[in-house]
Each structure stands twice: as C-alpha cells, then as structure tokens.
Design a protein around this motif. Structure first.
Motif, PDB file in Angstrom:
ATOM      1  N   MET A   1      15.234  -0.749   5.254  1.00 33.79           N
ATOM      2  CA  MET A   1      14.172  -0.820   3.588  1.00 33.79           C
ATOM      3  C   MET A   1      14.424  -0.233   2.759  1.00 33.79           C
ATOM      4  SD  MET A   1      12.227  -3.354   5.214  1.00 33.79           S
ATOM      5  CE  MET A   1      12.145  -4.276   6.719  1.00 33.79           C
ATOM      6  N   SER A   2      14.312  -0.770   1.900  1.00 28.74           N
ATOM      7  CA  SER A   2      14.215   0.093   0.374  1.00 28.74           C
ATOM      8  C   SER A   2      12.985  -1.054  -0.812  1.00 28.74           C
ATOM      9  CB  SER A   2      15.447   0.348  -0.352  1.00 28.74           C
ATOM     10  OG  SER A   2      15.151   0.655  -1.282  1.00 28.74           O
ATOM     11  N   HIS A   3      11.398  -0.769  -0.588  1.00 22.24           N
ATOM     12  CA  HIS A   3      10.970  -1.469  -1.542  1.00 22.24           C
ATOM     13  C   HIS A   3       9.130  -0.768  -1.403  1.00 22.24           C
ATOM     14  CE1 HIS A   3       8.274  -3.798   1.625  1.00 22.24           C
ATOM     15  NE2 HIS A   3       9.889  -3.539   2.394  1.00 22.24           N
ATOM     16  N   GLY A   4       9.063  -0.934  -2.960  1.00 24.03           N
ATOM     17  CA  GLY A   4       7.658  -0.601  -2.767  1.00 24.03           C
ATOM     18  C   GLY A   4       6.326  -2.023  -2.778  1.00 24.03           C
ATOM     19  N   ASP A   5       7.058  -3.301  -3.307  1.00 25.63           N
ATOM     20  CA  ASP A   5       6.749  -4.742  -3.305  1.00 25.63           C
ATOM     21  C   ASP A   5       6.750  -4.629  -1.962  1.00 25.63           C
ATOM     22  OD1 ASP A   5       5.240  -3.963  -6.150  1.00 25.63           O
ATOM     23  OD2 ASP A   5       7.163  -5.083  -6.218  1.00 25.63           O
ATOM     24  N   LYS A   6       5.573  -5.707  -1.740  1.00 23.43           N
ATOM     25  CA  LYS A   6       6.305  -7.123  -0.477  1.00 23.43           C
ATOM     26  C   LYS A   6       5.214  -8.081  -0.770  1.00 23.43           C
ATOM     27  CE  LYS A   6       3.333  -5.790   3.180  1.00 23.43           C
ATOM     28  NZ  LYS A   6       2.975  -5.200   3.956  1.00 23.43           N
ATOM     29  N   LEU A   7       5.495  -9.059   0.042  1.00 19.49           N
ATOM     30  CA  LEU A   7       5.160  -9.918   0.250  1.00 19.49           C
ATOM     31  C   LEU A   7       3.751 -10.558   0.835  1.00 19.49           C
ATOM     32  CD1 LEU A   7       7.290 -11.536  -0.234  1.00 19.49           C
ATOM     33  CD2 LEU A   7       7.276 -13.279   1.551  1.00 19.49           C
ATOM     34  N   HIS A   8       2.891 -11.128   0.083  1.00 16.71           N
ATOM     35  CA  HIS A   8       1.069 -10.620   0.969  1.00 16.71           C
ATOM     36  C   HIS A   8       1.232 -12.763   1.076  1.00 16.71           C
ATOM     37  CE1 HIS A   8       0.096  -7.215  -1.060  1.00 16.71           C
ATOM     38  NE2 HIS A   8       0.198  -7.407  -2.566  1.00 16.71           N
TER      39      HIS A   8
ATOM     40  N   THR B   1       8.146 -17.740   8.567  1.00 18.49           N
ATOM     41  CA  THR B   1       8.796 -16.125   9.251  1.00 18.49           C
ATOM     42  C   THR B   1       9.713 -16.841  10.413  1.00 18.49           C
ATOM     43  OG1 THR B   1       6.270 -15.346   8.692  1.00 18.49           O
ATOM     44  CG2 THR B   1       7.669 -13.984   9.961  1.00 18.49           C
ATOM     45  N   ILE B   2      10.595 -15.828  10.136  1.00 20.06           N
ATOM     46  CA  ILE B   2      11.419 -15.826  10.947  1.00 20.06           C
ATOM     47  C   ILE B   2      11.895 -14.484  11.599  1.00 20.06           C
ATOM     48  CG2 ILE B   2      13.217 -17.869  10.400  1.00 20.06           C
ATOM     49  CD1 ILE B   2      14.587 -16.273   8.927  1.00 20.06           C
ATOM     50  N   ALA B   3      11.133 -13.202  10.968  1.00 22.41           N
ATOM     51  CA  ALA B   3      11.623 -11.816  11.380  1.00 22.41           C
ATOM     52  C   ALA B   3      10.083 -11.599  11.241  1.00 22.41           C
ATOM     53  CB  ALA B   3      13.045 -11.497  11.063  1.00 22.41           C
ATOM     54  N   THR B   4      10.139 -10.234  11.720  1.00 24.68           N
ATOM     55  CA  THR B   4       9.196  -9.132  11.755  1.00 24.68           C
ATOM     56  C   THR B   4       9.597  -8.207  10.843  1.00 24.68           C
ATOM     57  OG1 THR B   4       8.225  -9.172  13.055  1.00 24.68           O
ATOM     58  CG2 THR B   4       7.084 -10.738  11.715  1.00 24.68           C
ATOM     59  N   SER B   5       8.670  -6.969  11.124  1.00 24.86           N
ATOM     60  CA  SER B   5       9.491  -5.375  11.276  1.00 24.86           C
ATOM     61  C   SER B   5       8.092  -4.925  11.343  1.00 24.86           C
ATOM     62  CB  SER B   5      10.480  -4.649  10.602  1.00 24.86           C
ATOM     63  OG  SER B   5       9.219  -4.390   9.393  1.00 24.86           O
ATOM     64  N   ASP B   6       7.595  -3.883  12.317  1.00 26.14           N
ATOM     65  CA  ASP B   6       6.646  -3.226  12.120  1.00 26.14           C
ATOM     66  C   ASP B   6       5.685  -2.954  10.907  1.00 26.14           C
ATOM     67  OD1 ASP B   6       6.948  -2.931  14.924  1.00 26.14           O
ATOM     68  OD2 ASP B   6       7.297  -0.855  14.606  1.00 26.14           O
ATOM     69  N   ASN B   7       6.051  -2.666   9.795  1.00 29.33           N
ATOM     70  CA  ASN B   7       5.435  -2.271   8.821  1.00 29.33           C
ATOM     71  C   ASN B   7       5.966  -4.101   7.448  1.00 29.33           C
ATOM     72  OD1 ASN B   7       4.505  -0.930   8.194  1.00 29.33           O
ATOM     73  ND2 ASN B   7       6.626   0.727   8.731  1.00 29.33           N
ATOM     74  N   SER B   8       5.936  -4.854   8.123  1.00 28.22           N
ATOM     75  CA  SER B   8       6.559  -6.019   7.570  1.00 28.22           C
ATOM     76  C   SER B   8       6.325  -7.349   8.012  1.00 28.22           C
ATOM     77  CB  SER B   8       8.201  -6.188   6.797  1.00 28.22           C
ATOM     78  OG  SER B   8       8.578  -4.901   5.918  1.00 28.22           O
ATOM     79  N   PRO B   9       5.298  -8.346   7.890  1.00 29.06           N
ATOM     80  CA  PRO B   9       5.326  -9.156   8.351  1.00 29.06           C
ATOM     81  C   PRO B   9       5.880 -10.467   8.140  1.00 29.06           C
ATOM     82  CG  PRO B   9       2.961  -8.431   6.812  1.00 29.06           C
ATOM     83  CD  PRO B   9       3.815  -7.861   7.125  1.00 29.06           C
TER      84      PRO B   9
ATOM     85  N   GLU C   1       0.607  -0.866   0.249  1.00 28.68           N
ATOM     86  CA  GLU C   1      -0.114  -0.533   0.147  1.00 28.68           C
ATOM     87  C   GLU C   1       0.690   1.077  -0.378  1.00 28.68           C
ATOM     88  OE1 GLU C   1      -0.734  -2.118   3.015  1.00 28.68           O
ATOM     89  OE2 GLU C   1      -1.044  -3.848   1.572  1.00 28.68           O
ATOM     90  N   LYS C   2       2.346   1.148   0.410  1.00 33.90           N
ATOM     91  CA  LYS C   2       2.752   2.242   0.702  1.00 33.90           C
ATOM     92  C   LYS C   2       3.949   1.258   0.493  1.00 33.90           C
ATOM     93  CE  LYS C   2       2.361   3.263   4.761  1.00 33.90           C
ATOM     94  NZ  LYS C   2       1.989   3.917   6.493  1.00 33.90           N
ATOM     95  N   ARG C   3       5.439   2.439  -0.018  1.00 33.00           N
ATOM     96  CA  ARG C   3       6.599   2.040  -0.363  1.00 33.00           C
ATOM     97  C   ARG C   3       7.344   2.104   0.948  1.00 33.00           C
ATOM     98  NH1 ARG C   3       9.599   3.292  -4.547  1.00 33.00           N
ATOM     99  NH2 ARG C   3      11.265   4.649  -3.153  1.00 33.00           N
ATOM    100  N   GLU C   4       7.876   1.205   1.240  1.00 33.33           N
ATOM    101  CA  GLU C   4       8.630   1.775   2.486  1.00 33.33           C
ATOM    102  C   GLU C   4      10.126   1.215   2.296  1.00 33.33           C
ATOM    103  OE1 GLU C   4       9.464  -1.879   5.032  1.00 33.33           O
ATOM    104  OE2 GLU C   4       9.228  -0.552   6.749  1.00 33.33           O
ATOM    105  N   TYR C   5      10.708   3.225   3.058  1.00 33.66           N
ATOM    106  CA  TYR C   5      11.962   3.603   2.695  1.00 33.66           C
ATOM    107  C   TYR C   5      12.517   4.090   3.995  1.00 33.66           C
ATOM    108  CZ  TYR C   5      15.947   5.287   0.128  1.00 33.66           C
ATOM    109  OH  TYR C   5      16.765   5.799   0.233  1.00 33.66           O
TER     110      TYR C   5
END
Ligand code: XMP
Length: 513
Positions: A124-131, A139-147, A95-99
C-alpha cells in the motif's frame, strides 16, 4: 496491447515491465491522452497510481471517452480513486496515510482478477481513500485498513484496487496483473525481445524515412552501444556515431571503442580526441559540481562542432539525434503536465536538442537495464560489453579528487586498470555492480626498499546494488585485497598506500564526488 494511462506514479513503468514478463505488450501514455487520437484500439486499460488527490482543483483526470472503448479497465491506487470520483465522488483524505504491507482478504474468489491471488501480502502507498462504494460497484476485497481494498463494477469489467500489484513487495501482484491482461482483457501473449527488435527497427525506418540521417553519441557503455547497434541494423551507414574522448575515460577506452564498435559491430564511427580541450577547461577546478558542469558543457560544444563536419550523403542536414535513454533515466520526468517524456531528455543532453534543432529517437526508453542487456545479447554484442559496469559521464574527473591534471588522471587510470583486471581474474566482475579506483589528493608516508616515500593514496570502491539508489560494499576476501594493494603500490608511480572503502549508500554515494 494494453494501454496504461500514467498519472505520474513512480511505479507506473513497472506495470508495463511486469506485463512484458508475461509476454504481454503494454504501451504507456500520459493520463491526459485523448482517446480519439489513438491509432490503435487497446484490449484493456490500466489507470496508474499518482501523487495527486482526485478532489484537488488541478488534479489530472482521464478522458471520459476511455469508458466508451468498451474494454476492461483497472484503476490502481489513484486510478481506483479516479474511478470512484467519476462515479459519486466518495474520495477524501484518510485519517492516516497507509504505506507498507497489508494482507489482502478476498471476498469474491470467483472474480477472475483473484485467480491464485488470495490472502497474499500486498503493498500500500496512499494518503487518500474511498469513503464509500461508488455507484454501481461492489467490494471484492478488503484489508485491515481498507474496507474498499478492491472493487468491481456490478455489470461491466471495471476494477479498482487500492494497492500496487506492480511492485515486487506485492507477493502475487504479478499474477493479478496477468489475470487482468490475459483472463479479463484477452490480451495476446506474443511480446518477445526478438519481436521488439523487429518492431523497433521498423518504427525507426518509418520515422527516419528513406534518406534522412541520424547522429548519436556513443560512450562505450551498454546503453549507447545497444542503441547504436539497433540503429545500424535499421538504417546502416545513415547512422553516424560520435565518440568524444574527453581525456578522463578509462585506460585505452577510445582505442577499445574504435575496435569493438567501429570494427567489431561495423558502426559508422568517428572518435574525436578532445582531451586537451577538456583538461584545459578543468585546470584549477576542484569543486565536483563545477567539474560535472564543465564536462557536460564542453561535451555539447565538441559534439556540435563535430556534427557539423559530418556531411550526409543525401546532401541534406542531419535530422535526428539518437539517445540511449532508458526508463530509469526518465523516471522522474513522467508527468501529466509535461508534453511527454522528451522534456527530461532535453535536460539529459543539456541543451543539445535546442541548439541543433534535431528530432529525438529513443529506442530504449521503455526498457530497464536488464532488458537492454538481453537486447544487446540478441543483437550479437559481445557478452563482456553487455555486462560492463556503468561508468559516469564525468568519468575519472570525479574519481581524481581535487584538481584534475593529465598526470593525476594517468595514476587513477592505471590503478583502476589493475584493480579491474584482478577482479576479472578472480571471477568476481559479474558479482559486483560497479568497481573503480579513486585518487585522493593527500600524501602519506611509506617506505620502499630503504627509501622513505611520500606519495598519494588510492581508495578502492566496489558495490553491490540492484538500482544504484542504495548500495552495499562488496566483501572481498583479504587475500584479494592484499594482492591488489601490493600490485598498485608496486606498479603505479605516485601511489604509496591503498585503502578499501567500506561505506554503504546511504550515507555515502557510490562515487566519491
Ligand atoms: P552516486 O555517486 O550518485 O552514483 O551514488 C550512482 C550511479 O550513478 C553514476 N553517476 C553518474 N553517471 N553522470 C553519470 O552519467 C554523473 O554525473 C554521475 N554521477 C554518478 C555512478 O557511477 C553510479 O553508477
């Protein structure tokens, strides 16, 4: 050796660079590399980031045979999306780019990738992500914006990470790369610059063979000098260096190069005085871009002419051209679409290769500037030369604003020489990234003795930078500036005033033209 498959990220080469910092050798190849064409077996594979979207019709994809190598694989950013795409296609636009920075939240601390890497800041520097999770992964790690900030295969040694461990903003990224290469891939930590010299010399000898000869331009700068010295070590006098004096070099430069390269380092060197030819072509030209083009084209012309005069002992034609291209010089050209990095170098030499039908040798193409300096020191090149400030190809022509004449060049040169001499005396040379004097095409009124003067202006520039993309001006002491200004006005005829440039880059550039 670790194989890095490059999907075109601006950071790709940093991966190999970081691994070298841990004495691990990695080789970077285009992402389209066919695995069956590899002559060696990698201990592990890293898929780099890249500017594309894996779901786009023309997106680059890895050779599926990479998975048959049965070695650990790690995908970074685009590389991770590529792994997900090949295992269920759950990749799409975020939905958002994450940079920028994110905090890594490690779920599985027993994962060898994360030894000493928990809860650190990652970049981080990406526009696409895993759905969703790709088939067979956890999953071995998450971040606030990246499950799905990091994922791992349930049973195979395949990892994906959304962030960029290779950039310094990822605080423990280096450690993560080492964990992958050493703990997971079991890569040997035996790369050293000394080994690099041996390997490169052998590679050059094999490439060139027992009789062929090599030609190359030298400028007196660090890169071409180090490349030339390496060539000399590899094939001795079958390497011919040509230095073109274009009339806009620093004071006494041609003479100095003759001494330190020719006599000092024993390199087979011809110095060509083409000052008249360059200055004649520059007559009446004031546009900076035109100056650059004229100097570039004239250089090629003179170089080719001189190359014809060199008669190899073998009686054959010269076969190879040496280029001291470094990694930052090819940074923009690395693309999966191009038939390798050589493409850009054609542009760098502005057509030399096409006309001369020469094969290219670029021994420094993997290295960054500080690594080249280290290499230079190991090759026995004098310290002062190895730590020289960069000097632009178009030389003083872009530091004499307005028309370039012999007289104007002489003034700029003299002022520059005094300035640099004082910088060295003050012990500041190595604290400054680049310093030089510019001659402005304006006159200003002054008074000397009882006489009114009406002469030109010198602008001094000194900057600090790590990458020359951004730069700040150097904060000299007032007394230092006072001394330099006074010496220049007193010793250089034609100058009545000195100014100091206090503009950063951006908005200004380093050079004035
Ligand atoms: P700018 O002026 O672009 O300079 O901020 C950044 C660095 O590049 C050098 N430079 C050049 N080098 N040919 C070169 O070989 C050129 O045309 C050229 N223009 C700028 C500049 O000296 C600085 O180190």
């Amino acid at each position: 050796t670790i194989l890095v498959l490059d999907f075109g990220s601006q950071y790709s080469h940093l991966i190999t660079r970081r691994l070298r910092e841990f004495n691990i050798y990695a080789e970077m190849l285009p992402c389209t590399q066919k695995i069956k064409d590899l002559t060696w077996k990698p201990k592990g594979v890293i898929l780099s980031g890249g500017p594309y979207s894996v779901y786009a019709a023309d997106a680059p994809h890895v050779d599926p045979a990479v998975f048959d190598l049965n070695v650990p694989i790690m995908g970074i950013c685009y590389g991770m999306q590529e792994l997900a795409w090949l295992n269920g296609k759950k990749v799409g636009r975020g939905e958002k780019r994450e940079y920028g920075p994110a905090t890594l939240n490690v779920l599985d601390q027993s994962c060898p990738l994360f030894e000493n890497v928990d809860h650190s800041i990652v970049w981080m520097s990406h526009g696409d992500k895993l759905h969703g999770l790709p088939a067979g992964f956890k999953t071995i790690a998450t971040s606030d914006n990246s499950p799905f900030c990091a994922i791992a295969h349930e049973s195979k040694e395949i990892y994906g990470i959304q962030f960029h461990p290779e950039v310094t903003h990822s605080k423990k990224g280096k450690i993560l790369l080492r964990n992958f290469a050493v703990s997971i891939c079991k890569a040997a930590q035996n790369w050293t610059m000394e080994n690099f010299i041996d390997t490169e010399i052998n590679r050059i000898r094999q490439l060139v063979g027992p009789t062929a000869e090599v030609i190359g331009a030298v400028s007196g700068g660090v890169d071409s000098t180090v490349a030339a010295k390496l060539m000399k070590e590899a094939i001795g006098d079958r390497f011919h260096a040509i230095m073109v004096d274009n009339g806009v070099l620093r004071l006494n430069e041609a003479e100095n190069v003759k001494q330190f390269l020719g006599e000092g380092l024993g390199i087979n060197l011809s110095v060509i005085d083409a000052a008249d030819e360059f200055l004649t072509k520059l007559k009446g030209v004031t546009d900076p871009e035109k100056k650059r083009k004229i100097i570039g084209n004239t250089f090629i012309h003179v170089f080719e002419r001189e190359a014809e005069n060199i008669k190899p002992k073998s009686g054959e034609e010269i076969e190879f051209l040496l280029q001291g291209t470094l990694y930052p010089d090819v940074i923009e050209s690395i693309s999966f679409k191009g038939p390798s990095q050589t493409i850009k170098t054609h542009h760098n030499v502005g057509g030399l290769l096409e006309n001369m039908k020469l094969k290219l040798i670029e021994p420094l193409r993997e290295l960054f500037k500080d690594e080249v300096r280290h290499l230079g020191e190991l090759l026995g090149i004098p310290h002062d030369l190895v730590w020289r400030h960069p000097f632009p190809g178009p030389g003083i022509a872009i530091r004499v604003l307005g028309e370039v004449t012999r007289e104007q060049v002489a003034i700029a040169r003299k002022a520059d020489h005094i300035y640099i001499e004082e910088i060295r005396k003050a012990g500041l040379y190595n604290k400054i990234s680049q310093a030089f004097a510019c001659l402005l095409p304006v006159k200003s009124v002054g008074v000397m003795g009882d006489q009114r003067t009406y002469e030109q202006v010198i602008a001094l520039r000194a900057i600090e930078t790590t990458d020359f993309m951004t730069a700040d001006w150097f904060p000299f002491e007032h007394d230092f500036l006072k001394k330099v200004a006074s010496r220049i006005v007193n010793e250089v005829d034609g100058v009545a005033r000195v100014t100091y440039d206090i503009t950063s880059k951006p908005p200004a550039t380093v050079e004035w033209e």
